[in-house]
Design an enzyme around this catalytic site. Structure first.
Site, PDB file in Angstrom:
ATOM      1  N   LYS A  22       9.557  88.518  -8.156  1.00  0.00           N
ATOM      2  CA  LYS A  22      11.020  88.475  -8.035  1.00  0.00           C
ATOM      3  C   LYS A  22      11.661  88.555  -9.411  1.00  0.00           C
ATOM      4  O   LYS A  22      12.571  89.356  -9.639  1.00  0.00           O
ATOM      5  CB  LYS A  22      11.434  87.159  -7.369  1.00  0.00           C
ATOM      6  CG  LYS A  22      12.925  86.834  -7.479  1.00  0.00           C
ATOM      7  CD  LYS A  22      13.326  85.556  -6.797  1.00  0.00           C
ATOM      8  CE  LYS A  22      13.153  84.324  -7.618  1.00  0.00           C
ATOM      9  NZ  LYS A  22      14.169  84.082  -8.650  1.00  0.00           N
ATOM     10  N   ASN A  23      11.150  87.745 -10.352  1.00  0.00           N
ATOM     11  CA  ASN A  23      11.813  87.652 -11.653  1.00  0.00           C
ATOM     12  C   ASN A  23      11.538  88.845 -12.544  1.00  0.00           C
ATOM     13  O   ASN A  23      12.191  89.022 -13.572  1.00  0.00           O
ATOM     14  CB  ASN A  23      11.446  86.330 -12.340  1.00  0.00           C
ATOM     15  CG  ASN A  23      12.086  85.155 -11.613  1.00  0.00           C
ATOM     16  OD1 ASN A  23      12.953  85.352 -10.754  1.00  0.00           O
ATOM     17  ND2 ASN A  23      11.640  83.956 -11.918  1.00  0.00           N
ATOM     18  N   ARG A  94      22.284  83.930 -10.481  1.00  0.00           N
ATOM     19  CA  ARG A  94      22.485  83.948 -11.939  1.00  0.00           C
ATOM     20  C   ARG A  94      21.925  85.225 -12.555  1.00  0.00           C
ATOM     21  O   ARG A  94      22.483  85.758 -13.518  1.00  0.00           O
ATOM     22  CB  ARG A  94      21.798  82.743 -12.545  1.00  0.00           C
ATOM     23  CG  ARG A  94      21.729  82.769 -14.027  1.00  0.00           C
ATOM     24  CD  ARG A  94      21.004  81.599 -14.573  1.00  0.00           C
ATOM     25  NE  ARG A  94      20.756  81.759 -15.981  1.00  0.00           N
ATOM     26  CZ  ARG A  94      21.654  81.568 -16.929  1.00  0.00           C
ATOM     27  NH1 ARG A  94      22.874  81.228 -16.581  1.00  0.00           N
ATOM     28  NH2 ARG A  94      21.355  81.732 -18.199  1.00  0.00           N
ATOM     29  N   CYS A 118      24.266  75.789 -11.141  1.00  0.00           N
ATOM     30  CA  CYS A 118      23.526  75.861  -9.879  1.00  0.00           C
ATOM     31  C   CYS A 118      22.827  74.514  -9.734  1.00  0.00           C
ATOM     32  O   CYS A 118      22.941  73.646 -10.585  1.00  0.00           O
ATOM     33  CB  CYS A 118      22.523  77.002  -9.899  1.00  0.00           C
ATOM     34  SG  CYS A 118      21.130  76.692 -10.962  1.00  0.00           S
ATOM     35  N   ARG A 123      23.256  76.183 -16.610  1.00  0.00           N
ATOM     36  CA  ARG A 123      22.921  77.600 -16.797  1.00  0.00           C
ATOM     37  C   ARG A 123      23.918  78.340 -17.691  1.00  0.00           C
ATOM     38  O   ARG A 123      24.526  79.317 -17.313  1.00  0.00           O
ATOM     39  CB  ARG A 123      22.807  78.313 -15.445  1.00  0.00           C
ATOM     40  CG  ARG A 123      22.015  77.603 -14.381  1.00  0.00           C
ATOM     41  CD  ARG A 123      20.533  77.419 -14.686  1.00  0.00           C
ATOM     42  NE  ARG A 123      19.759  78.616 -14.785  1.00  0.00           N
ATOM     43  CZ  ARG A 123      19.144  79.206 -13.748  1.00  0.00           C
ATOM     44  NH1 ARG A 123      19.286  78.719 -12.566  1.00  0.00           N
ATOM     45  NH2 ARG A 123      18.433  80.297 -13.925  1.00  0.00           N
ATOM     46  N   PRO A 124      24.171  77.851 -18.922  1.00  0.00           N
ATOM     47  CA  PRO A 124      25.115  78.521 -19.826  1.00  0.00           C
ATOM     48  C   PRO A 124      24.606  79.888 -20.261  1.00  0.00           C
ATOM     49  O   PRO A 124      23.457  80.244 -19.981  1.00  0.00           O
ATOM     50  CB  PRO A 124      25.187  77.574 -21.012  1.00  0.00           C
ATOM     51  CG  PRO A 124      23.919  76.825 -20.986  1.00  0.00           C
ATOM     52  CD  PRO A 124      23.520  76.713 -19.548  1.00  0.00           C
ATOM     53  N   MET A 125      25.455  80.641 -20.988  1.00  0.00           N
ATOM     54  CA  MET A 125      25.050  81.980 -21.439  1.00  0.00           C
ATOM     55  C   MET A 125      25.204  82.151 -22.942  1.00  0.00           C
ATOM     56  O   MET A 125      25.214  83.272 -23.447  1.00  0.00           O
ATOM     57  CB  MET A 125      25.867  83.030 -20.697  1.00  0.00           C
ATOM     58  CG  MET A 125      25.353  83.271 -19.280  1.00  0.00           C
ATOM     59  SD  MET A 125      26.027  84.758 -18.543  1.00  0.00           S
ATOM     60  CE  MET A 125      25.426  86.009 -19.663  1.00  0.00           C
ATOM     61  N   ASP A 126      25.277  81.052 -23.667  1.00  0.00           N
ATOM     62  CA  ASP A 126      25.520  81.144 -25.118  1.00  0.00           C
ATOM     63  C   ASP A 126      24.436  81.956 -25.836  1.00  0.00           C
ATOM     64  O   ASP A 126      24.738  82.732 -26.752  1.00  0.00           O
ATOM     65  CB  ASP A 126      25.650  79.758 -25.726  1.00  0.00           C
ATOM     66  CG  ASP A 126      24.503  78.823 -25.340  1.00  0.00           C
ATOM     67  OD1 ASP A 126      23.905  79.025 -24.281  1.00  0.00           O
ATOM     68  OD2 ASP A 126      24.204  77.916 -26.123  1.00  0.00           O
ATOM     69  N   LEU A 127      23.196  81.834 -25.390  1.00  0.00           N
ATOM     70  CA  LEU A 127      22.111  82.563 -26.087  1.00  0.00           C
ATOM     71  C   LEU A 127      22.227  84.075 -25.843  1.00  0.00           C
ATOM     72  O   LEU A 127      21.930  84.888 -26.718  1.00  0.00           O
ATOM     73  CB  LEU A 127      20.753  82.047 -25.627  1.00  0.00           C
ATOM     74  CG  LEU A 127      20.488  80.558 -25.933  1.00  0.00           C
ATOM     75  CD1 LEU A 127      19.214  80.083 -25.250  1.00  0.00           C
ATOM     76  CD2 LEU A 127      20.419  80.298 -27.434  1.00  0.00           C
ATOM     77  N   ASP A 308       8.892  76.836 -13.069  1.00  0.00           N
ATOM     78  CA  ASP A 308       9.033  77.277 -11.675  1.00  0.00           C
ATOM     79  C   ASP A 308       7.881  76.811 -10.793  1.00  0.00           C
ATOM     80  O   ASP A 308       7.909  77.027  -9.584  1.00  0.00           O
ATOM     81  CB  ASP A 308       9.141  78.807 -11.599  1.00  0.00           C
ATOM     82  CG  ASP A 308      10.430  79.302 -12.222  1.00  0.00           C
ATOM     83  OD1 ASP A 308      10.547  80.512 -12.455  1.00  0.00           O
ATOM     84  OD2 ASP A 308      11.313  78.463 -12.500  1.00  0.00           O
ATOM     85  N   ILE A 330      12.618  72.317 -19.391  1.00  0.00           N
ATOM     86  CA  ILE A 330      13.392  73.566 -19.403  1.00  0.00           C
ATOM     87  C   ILE A 330      14.771  73.395 -18.776  1.00  0.00           C
ATOM     88  O   ILE A 330      15.764  73.855 -19.317  1.00  0.00           O
ATOM     89  CB  ILE A 330      12.608  74.693 -18.679  1.00  0.00           C
ATOM     90  CG1 ILE A 330      11.221  74.882 -19.307  1.00  0.00           C
ATOM     91  CG2 ILE A 330      13.418  75.984 -18.666  1.00  0.00           C
ATOM     92  CD1 ILE A 330      11.225  75.398 -20.732  1.00  0.00           C
ATOM     93  N   ARG A 400      15.088  83.354  -0.758  1.00  0.00           N
ATOM     94  CA  ARG A 400      15.453  84.012  -2.024  1.00  0.00           C
ATOM     95  C   ARG A 400      14.197  84.438  -2.787  1.00  0.00           C
ATOM     96  O   ARG A 400      14.224  85.394  -3.541  1.00  0.00           O
ATOM     97  CB  ARG A 400      16.251  83.047  -2.908  1.00  0.00           C
ATOM     98  CG  ARG A 400      17.604  82.677  -2.362  1.00  0.00           C
ATOM     99  CD  ARG A 400      18.405  81.936  -3.390  1.00  0.00           C
ATOM    100  NE  ARG A 400      18.483  82.695  -4.645  1.00  0.00           N
ATOM    101  CZ  ARG A 400      19.112  82.266  -5.734  1.00  0.00           C
ATOM    102  NH1 ARG A 400      19.707  81.072  -5.720  1.00  0.00           N
ATOM    103  NH2 ARG A 400      19.161  82.980  -6.832  1.00  0.00           N
TER     104      ARG A 400
END
Ligand code: EPZ
Length: 423
Positions: A22-23, A94, A118, A123-127, A308, A330, A400
């Protein structure tokens, strides 16, 4: 909302086929945006997240056809009509943020909703933002959307990530394939899904070295061409089903499994008393005698123990002999399966990012609730080993990331069925 009824009934034996990752698929699909020519993926998993990504790409103007019962995705982004990834889609998944890098590289602009939090974390997006700004992108946050532009194209750069983020590495690598000049990404994530993405991009004409290590070097090219790529085996589905014979007893062969995908995880299984053997068809897993032994687990970026698989490993440790300390490094909130496992008689003490599990002789079946994708499957694993019936509700989480979970487990002797409900 459907639920799944599991009845504990002893050792499992047989074979389980493992699907495409999936990933990996969720980052390979946005790669179609990088080229005007068709990109075809084979061995694609049949999952609701793949359908969500399909809808997102189609909303941008890409053509995505699902063929051969969903195992082949034929995509073409010749005529893109939009550069906006809408909140309605992004909030559900995401990974939608993985269209940011490719759209910036191909169109010079992108508007992508912030995913929002979630169940497992903020789940930020700064990176992602720091990495793409290093390539010259101008990104600002407005009304919950990231507005990104690179009017004169992206420019190669040297950038070191503060944390080896999987998604930020994927967005950066995809964007850099079409940047002017050379990009060196340091402290890059090393997950097999990134190696798979790079192998696909290379087939499309990208010039990339170092995938799977902490330093990835990308030489920008003018354009990428089409390709056909087979999605790598899903190491998380693999690890999940390896735990079925571990928790129930018996011997199961996981078709398509390779040790290289689950090294750190197998080390922990061996320490717990589980035999894992690589065959010419996959991985054979057996628990021949008695209870497993408690082991400690700390989740880390690949090649460390995968976050996971933490929830699934906790289910095994609930039945182990001794005490196990599981440290989740994580995500900030990834123990929601613990209270549900405790309803089944598990003894778990959670403090912040650490869960201490004292193994019990046997779990008892109970009605439990899935809270997120990997938590849902850890409850099914516990139900397989528990005495009596376990009903796992809200299994849309499961859909999912796990295709045909009932069929795959029935195939090795589990007593499991899906209870449809029109609610
Ligand atoms: C990917 O998510 C996977 N999803 C996740 O799998 C997996 O758990 C995760 O990698 C870690 O291995 C997909 O590949 C679609 P990260 P991603 O960026 O890319 C923080 C599943 O169950 N962070 O490596 O979002 C973040 O909050 C899913 O299949 C920032 O702070 O993971 C988290 O704490 C769940 N800022 C940590 O880093 C950022 O800009 C790891 O995130 C990005 C991330």
């Amino acid at each position: 909302m459907d639920s799944i009824l599991v009845t504990g009934n002893g050792p499992l034996n047989g074979q389980i086929p493992i699907a495409g990752a999936k990933n990996a698929c969720l980052t390979l699909m946005p790669a179609t945006l990088l080229s005007e020519e068709p990109l075809t993926l084979t061995n694609a998993p049949r999952l609701s997240d793949i359908k969500t990504m399909t809808l997102l790409l189609q909303s941008l103007g890409a053509e995505v056809s699902s063929l051969q019962d969903g195992q082949v995705l034929a995509m073409s982004s010749h005529d893109l009509i939009s550069h906006t990834a809408d909140y309605e889609i992004v909030r559900k998944m995401r990974a939608s943020n993985l269209v940011l890098g490719p759209m910036l590289a191909r169109l010079g602009q992108a508007v992508v909703s912030l995913p929002g939090g979630c169940a497992i974390g903020a789940r930020p997006m700064d990176l992602h933002i720091e990495a793409l700004e290093a390539l010259g992108a101008e990104i600002e946050l407005k009304d919950g959307y990231l507005h990104a532009k690179a009017p004169s194209g992206l420019k190669g750069a040297v950038h070191e990530m503060r944390f080896a983020s999987v998604g930020a590495t994927e967005n950066m690598v995809m964007a850099a394939t079409l940047a002017n000049g050379t990009t060196v990404l340091k402290n890059a994530a090393r997950e097999p899904e990134i190696v798979d993405l790079v192998e696909c991009l290379r087939k499309m004409g990208a010039q990339i070295e170092g995938e799977g290590t902490s330093t990835i070097e990308i030489q920008g090219v003018d354009r990428l061409h089409g390709a056909t790529h087979q999605v790598v085996t899903d190491r998380i589905e693999l690890g999940t089903y390896m735990l079925a014979p571990a928790i129930c007893g018996g011997e199961v062969e996981l078709l398509g499994g390779r040790l290289s995908l689950v090294g750190a995880f197998v080390e922990k299984l061996n320490a717990a008393g589980i035999d894992v053997e690589e065959t010419d068809k996959g991985l054979k897993v057996a628990r021949k005698n008695g209870r497993v032994t408690a082991v400690d687990v700390t989740t880390e970026p690949f090649p460390g123990f995968p976050t996971d698989l933490q929830a699934q490993m906790m289910a095994l440790m609930c039945t182990a002999e001794g005490t196990s300390v599981l440290e989740e490094r994580i995500f900030e909130n990834r123990f929601m399966h613990a209270p549900e496992l405790m309803r089944m008689g598990a003894q778990i003490d959670v403090h912040g990012g650490t869960a201490t599990v004292t193994g019990v002789e046997g779990l008892k079946g109970a009605p439990v609730m899935a809270t997120d994708l990997r938590a849902s499957v850890s409850l099914i694993l516990a139900g397989l080993a528990a005495e009596g019936e376990t009903v796992v509700s809200r299994v849309y989480h499961l859909d999912r990331g796990y295709e045909h979970v009932v069929r795959k487990l029935e195939g090795v002797g589990a007593r499991i069925e899906r209870i449809k409900s029109d609610g």
